[in-house]
Scaffold this active site. Structure first.
Site, PDB file in Angstrom:
ATOM      1  N   CYS A 156      -6.456   2.084   5.361  1.00 38.12           N
ATOM      2  CA  CYS A 156      -7.090   0.818   5.761  1.00 38.12           C
ATOM      3  C   CYS A 156      -6.623   0.440   7.169  1.00 38.12           C
ATOM      4  O   CYS A 156      -5.814   1.142   7.778  1.00 38.12           O
ATOM      5  CB  CYS A 156      -6.715  -0.276   4.760  1.00 38.12           C
ATOM      6  SG  CYS A 156      -4.978  -0.786   4.907  1.00 38.12           S
ATOM      7  N   CYS A 203      -2.658  -0.040   7.316  1.00 43.33           N
ATOM      8  CA  CYS A 203      -1.890   1.215   7.273  1.00 43.33           C
ATOM      9  C   CYS A 203      -2.165   2.069   8.506  1.00 43.33           C
ATOM     10  O   CYS A 203      -1.237   2.672   9.063  1.00 43.33           O
ATOM     11  CB  CYS A 203      -2.204   1.981   5.995  1.00 43.33           C
ATOM     12  SG  CYS A 203      -1.646   1.090   4.521  1.00 43.33           S
ATOM     13  N   HIS A 263       0.840  -1.197   0.000  1.00 46.71           N
ATOM     14  CA  HIS A 263       0.000   0.000   0.000  1.00 46.71           C
ATOM     15  C   HIS A 263       0.877   1.251   0.000  1.00 46.71           C
ATOM     16  O   HIS A 263       2.006   1.234   0.507  1.00 46.71           O
ATOM     17  CB  HIS A 263      -0.898   0.024   1.241  1.00 46.71           C
ATOM     18  CG  HIS A 263      -2.049  -0.942   1.176  1.00 46.71           C
ATOM     19  ND1 HIS A 263      -3.116  -0.882   2.027  1.00 46.71           N
ATOM     20  CD2 HIS A 263      -2.271  -1.983   0.333  1.00 46.71           C
ATOM     21  CE1 HIS A 263      -3.975  -1.851   1.715  1.00 46.71           C
ATOM     22  NE2 HIS A 263      -3.482  -2.536   0.701  1.00 46.71           N
ATOM     23  N   GLU A 273       0.891   3.969   1.723  1.00 41.90           N
ATOM     24  CA  GLU A 273       1.358   4.473   3.024  1.00 41.90           C
ATOM     25  C   GLU A 273       2.540   3.655   3.535  1.00 41.90           C
ATOM     26  O   GLU A 273       3.516   4.202   4.054  1.00 41.90           O
ATOM     27  CB  GLU A 273       0.233   4.394   4.067  1.00 41.90           C
ATOM     28  CG  GLU A 273      -1.003   5.200   3.747  1.00 41.90           C
ATOM     29  CD  GLU A 273      -2.070   4.357   3.053  1.00 41.90           C
ATOM     30  OE1 GLU A 273      -1.743   3.659   2.072  1.00 41.90           O
ATOM     31  OE2 GLU A 273      -3.231   4.408   3.484  1.00 41.90           O
TER      32      GLU A 273
HETATM   33 ZN   LIG Z   1      -3.552   0.426   3.493  1.00 46.15          ZN
END
Ligand SMILES: [Zn+2]
Length: 158
Positions: free
Chosen positions: A87, A90, A57, A59
């Site tokens: 999410c 993260c 991801h 982040e």
């Molecule tokens: Zn995430």
């Protein structure tokens, strides 16, 4: 006359630019930058499909880079800009890294963990709370996602 960008808008624009790189790879356009003392020290964009990794991801990738620059897993004194509400993975990592401030473009009602499904960033039960700002360049961030998914649906039809 052109409106002068605020500092937040300037960094969010950079995150949006990164998100568009994800889109080129066929990944959902999500981008992230981490700022420290007025400098961008971490950049990331979603590479989940490209890397075949759940962990890739925006982040997480930006945090890895920022940690290398700072020389610490703690990202104290940093501000994160991310185009979409983080999410659970993260948001958890943001708390773990003790990032003091996160600026979010648009919210993710079905999966976001900074106030939508749950708010992991501002739980008083944890040892660290994050200051959260929402809705910076919101329209741009959200229309980038809706046009990505619209194009995907169009592709599936043909
Ligand atoms: Zn995430």
């Amino acid at each position: 006359m052109r409106k002068k960008l605020t500092e937040d808008e300037k960094y969010m624009r950079e995150a949006i630019r990164l998100a568009k790189m994800a889109e080129k790879n066929g990944d959902v356009p999500i981008g992230c930058v981490i700022v420290y003392e007025g400098k961008v020290i971490g950049r990331g964009y979603n590479r989940r499909n490209k890397d075949k990794s759940t962990l890739a991801h925006a982040e997480i990738l930006a945090m890895k880079k920022a940690g290398k620059i700072i020389g610490d897993w703690r990202l104290e004194g940093c501000r994160m800009y991310v185009t979409l509400e983080p999410c659970q993975m993260c948001a958890g990592a943001i708390v773990q890294a003790r990032i003091p401030e996160v600026v979010i473009g648009c919210m993710n009602p079905k999966a976001g963990c900074a106030g939508s499904v749950i708010n992991l960033l501002e739980m008083k039960e944890f040892n660290h709370q994050v200051t959260v700002q929402r809705g910076v360049c919101e329209e741009e961030c959200s229309s980038m996602l809706s046009s990505f998914f619209a194009a995907l649906r169009e592709k599936k039809k043909n």
